[in-house]
Enzyme design. Structure first.
Site, PDB file in Angstrom:
ATOM      1  CG  ASP A   1      61.270  48.707 112.063  1.00 24.25           C
ATOM      2  OD1 ASP A   1      61.955  47.663 112.112  1.00 24.25           O
ATOM      3  OD2 ASP A   1      61.224  49.436 111.072  1.00 24.25           O
ATOM      4  CE1 TYR A   2      65.250  42.215 114.303  1.00 25.87           C
ATOM      5  CE2 TYR A   2      62.978  42.246 113.549  1.00 25.87           C
ATOM      6  CZ  TYR A   2      64.258  41.738 113.478  1.00 25.87           C
ATOM      7  OH  TYR A   2      64.548  40.778 112.554  1.00 25.87           O
ATOM      8  CG  HIS A   3      66.549  45.221 112.116  1.00 26.15           C
ATOM      9  ND1 HIS A   3      67.820  44.928 112.481  1.00 26.15           N
ATOM     10  CD2 HIS A   3      65.907  44.027 112.052  1.00 26.15           C
ATOM     11  CE1 HIS A   3      67.958  43.616 112.606  1.00 26.15           C
ATOM     12  NE2 HIS A   3      66.815  43.063 112.348  1.00 26.15           N
TER      13      HIS A   3
END
Length: 92
Positions: free
Chosen positions: A90-92
């Site tokens: 999950d890049y955030h």
């Protein structure tokens, strides 16, 4: 062919079908993506419609990304004709 994984849950899903280490609602799409990646001979083979394939920059230069769902990505790099260091994040 996929040579190695960074994400142990993704590896368990790929090898044994275990959903314990992934978002269960991503399973169907991840199965398709992992199958495609296992057959891919070059990064561009992952350019499927809607997957938003692109090369990464910065600390992840050399890696490529495809969108699983929302902020979730599967990233990987290639060593010759083999994918390696496959990760799910999950890049955030």
């Amino acid at each position: 062919m996929i040579k190695s994984f960074r994400h142990k849950g993704l590896e368990a899903f790929f090898r044994r079908g275990s959903k314990a280490g992934i978002q269960a609602h991503h399973a169907a799409k991840l199965r398709i993506m992992l199958t495609a990646l296992d057959y891919a001979k070059r990064p561009e083979d992952m350019k499927a419609p809607g997957w938003r394939f692109h090369a990464l920059t910065g600390e992840l230069k050399g890696f490529f990304s495809v969108t699983v769902n929302g902020n979730w990505r599967m990233i990987f790099r290639f060593d010759g004709k083999d994918a390696e260091l496959v990760d799910y994040l999950d890049y955030h």
